[in-house]
Design an enzyme around this catalytic site. Structure first.
Site, PDB file in Angstrom:
ATOM      1  N   LYS A 136       1.207  -1.130  -0.098  1.00 23.88           N
ATOM      2  CA  LYS A 136       0.327   0.204  -0.254  1.00 23.88           C
ATOM      3  C   LYS A 136       1.114   0.786  -0.351  1.00 23.88           C
ATOM      4  O   LYS A 136       1.893   1.233   0.810  1.00 23.88           O
ATOM      5  CB  LYS A 136      -0.948  -0.236   1.186  1.00 23.88           C
ATOM      6  CG  LYS A 136      -2.053   1.001   1.304  1.00 23.88           C
ATOM      7  CD  LYS A 136      -2.920   1.204   2.429  1.00 23.88           C
ATOM      8  CE  LYS A 136      -3.773   1.760   3.161  1.00 23.88           C
ATOM      9  NZ  LYS A 136      -4.837   1.368   4.023  1.00 23.88           N
ATOM     10  N   SER A 186      -9.319   1.732   2.878  1.00 25.50           N
ATOM     11  CA  SER A 186      -8.471   2.208   2.958  1.00 25.50           C
ATOM     12  C   SER A 186      -7.728   1.253   1.594  1.00 25.50           C
ATOM     13  O   SER A 186      -7.111   1.951   0.741  1.00 25.50           O
ATOM     14  CB  SER A 186      -8.108   2.964   3.138  1.00 25.50           C
ATOM     15  OG  SER A 186      -7.289   2.495   4.619  1.00 25.50           O
ATOM     16  N   SER A 222      -9.528  -1.471   6.902  1.00 30.22           N
ATOM     17  CA  SER A 222      -8.941  -0.803   5.905  1.00 30.22           C
ATOM     18  C   SER A 222      -8.767  -1.929   5.096  1.00 30.22           C
ATOM     19  O   SER A 222      -7.736  -1.949   3.963  1.00 30.22           O
ATOM     20  CB  SER A 222      -8.154   0.862   6.162  1.00 30.22           C
ATOM     21  OG  SER A 222      -8.791   1.734   6.222  1.00 30.22           O
TER      22      SER A 222
END
Lengths: 468, 106
Positions: A82, A160, A184
């Site tokens: 990420k 996310s 997330s």
């Protein structure tokens, strides 16, 4: 085995193929690099593809293996992170336009550990801007565009950790690293049909990762199997002088021959019928090898308010410079452009009171779950939300009715795992969640691995398209 | 009285002087930065929230009055957390420590 079969193999299967010399790390890396090029933008999954670093690390991994030096089970396996985690050789954008040119000249601890384990970094993967900290309300909340589900790109990949979810689901990486402050990892895992593990708070160092809420930020693996999630976690876990919260704590294991699990009471309230059906089918499988207790109730909250009060204070502090600079206006989501000012206007007394109630709530929750190896519930009450429609308008009749363990589990720093358990509306995946005791990740992955051995939902593959 | 907490627990049997206002009877909020959260039904923001929201103009002079009202609405929503954390002042006693107590290294 076709190239497609190879791309969708889990990391441990890739590791076995590397060991047998059926494939090299360079071949795997080239395969994934080409898939990232072909599909990465189509699914809003990628920010930066790191060709040079990936091939350099892959060549080194192959050379070491040839010399008999195999660093770990992930040696030569390609992965993505990420884009909130620093990695030398690429920008670290936090998914947000104001930081799109931000560069760190070092690897975050997780990247460093994976490098030491011989894994190959392929790419920085997309994410919701600032990990969702400013309160977005639609999928288009990243400067790279909305994350899209590989199962149907008209639907969101979740957030996310949108890129890690989509890239893992689409076979663009061997595995990925995401982060969770409050949902997330679990959400993209459910929406993309992959296995996402939120570790116990303190299990994994956050050094080099964007801070959103210091007292709840966790990094964890998003993989194509529960067994992968455990394998990756064991490589990245452990203490780190650069993160005082990171600790060496032994993994708790299942205490009896048959794991003892509890089903959350009312966990299917206001839930899509297909998800209820999948959940009930999952329970039947779990009952075949676990002792299952029904109607488990968590101690009374208010978890959401406590989480919110603490979150507001920490988030406003973490992004004070951005908020006071006025550059929030550069964010993609219109909600995010003003959301920073909303958290900035929260009260210090609410923050402290939140920390005081947190102590009480956590103590009660630890005690309530102690008898069980896992608490199970549907990860979410709906399948993925459509892109282009505000989230709160997507499935209004399903919204907010279920008892959920997101805020309670994250406030208490407890581990959780979401694995796919079938398909629901629009042929989109649904998720089965396991929440465990502190430091009990291995209990969760063991139960989920047995579940996956008996069901094979984790082997389902989306049909991909490529759109320029 | 071996601990500060036990001492203060005993002291708490004394009546407190100030009355604590009741918590607002709005729907229970949830907070989830990673996930979208249900937004409260729009209603005119409170004066207190408007005052706090005006601070934002110092950081971004281009904010419109509508923006300020939206910020104030969010601040009101966030302020509701405080009322729910300690409803009627009953959930937290004077001696209840935060989850992260300060300590001095040895």
């Amino acid at each position: 085995m076709t190239q497609e079969d190879l791309a969708f193999s889990d990391a441990l299967a890739l590791s076995a193929l590397l060991k047998k010399k059926a494939v090299s790390s360079v071949e795997l890396t080239n395969l994934y690099l080409s898939r990232l090029e072909k599909y990465g933008k189509t699914y809003g999954a990628v920010v930066t593809i790191m060709h040079d670093r990936a091939l350099r690390e892959a060549r080194a991994a192959d050379k070491e293996r040839a010399a008999g030096n195999v660093r770990s089970v992930l040696h030569g396996v390609p992965y993505g992170v990420k884009d909130l985690l620093a990695a030398a050789g690429a920008p670290t954008t936090w998914g947000a336009a104001p930081y799109r040119n931000q560069v760190f000249d070092f690897d975050g601890t997780v990247v460093k550990k994976l490098k030491s384990a011989g894994a190959v970094l392929l790419a920085k993967l997309a994410m919701v801007e600032l990990a969702g900290g400013f309160g977005y309300n639609d999928a288009d909340a990243s400067f790279t565009g909305p994350g899209r589900s590989p199962w149907n790109r008209d639907y969101w990949s979740g957030g996310s950790s949108s890129g890690p979810g989509a890239a893992t689901s689409a076979g663009l990486v061997g595995f990925s690293i995401g982060s969770e402050t409050n949902g997330s990892i679990m959400v993209p895992a459910a929406f993309c049909g992959v296995s996402g593990l939120r570790p116990t708070y303190g299990r994994v160092s956050r050094h080099g990762a964007m801070a959103l809420m210091w007292s709840s930020d966790k990094l964890g693996p998003i993989c194509r199997s529960a067994r992968d999630a455990q394998a990756v976690l064991e490589v990245v876990a452990g203490k780190d002088p650069n993160d005082p919260t990171a600790r060496d704590v032994a993994f708790k294991t299942i205490r009896a021959r048959r794991p003892k699990i509890a089903v959350m009471k009312d966990s299917t309230a206001k839930t899509m019928p297909e998800i209820v059906k999948n959940f009930n089918a999952s329970l039947r499988v779990l009952e075949s090898f676990c002792d299952v207790v029904h109607d488990f109730e968590i101690p009374k909250g208010p978890y959401g308010s406590v989480f919110g009060a603490i979150f507001n204070g920490e988030c406003a502090s973490a992004f004070r410079d951005l908020i006071e600079s006025g550059r929030s206006r550069e964010l993609q989501s219109v909600d995010d452009r003003i959301g920073g000012y909303q958290v900035y206007g929260s009260l210090a007394v609410d923050f402290v009171d939140g920390q005081r109630r947190r102590a009480q709530l956590n103590e009660a929750l630890y005690k309530a779950i102690e008898p069980y190896d896992a608490i199970v519930y549907p990860t979410l009450s709906t399948v993925a939300y459509p892109v282009g429609i505000p989230f709160d308008k997507a499935y209004p009749d399903k919204w907010g009715g279920k008892v959920e363990l997101g805020s309670p589990g994250n406030l208490a720093g407890l581990p959780s795992l979401s694995v796919p358990n079938g398909l629901g509306m629009h042929h989109l995946p649904s998720g089965l969640a396991f929440m465990g005791r502190a430091w009990g990740e291995k209990q969760l992955t063991a139960i989920a691995s047995e579940y996956q051995a008996r069901t094979k939902f984790h082997l389902m593959r989306p049909h991909l398209v490529s759109v320029d | 009285m071996s601990t500060r907490k036990s001492f203060l627990t005993a002291a708490a049997s004394l009546p407190i002087a100030a009355a604590v206002p009741a918590a607002a009877s709005t729907p229970a909020p949830t907070a989830s930065p990673a996930m979208p959260t249900p937004k409260p039904t729009p209603k005119p923001p409170s004066d207190a929230a408007k005052g706090l929201a005006e601070i934002a103009r110092a950081f971004d002079p281009n904010l419109t009055d509508k923006n300020i009202d939206d910020i104030a609405g969010g601040i009101d929503y966030n302020l509701s957390f405080g009322k729910r954390i300690n409803p009627k002042g009953r959930a937290l006693k004077n001696w209840d420590e935060p989850v992260t107590p300060f300590s001095v290294p040895e």
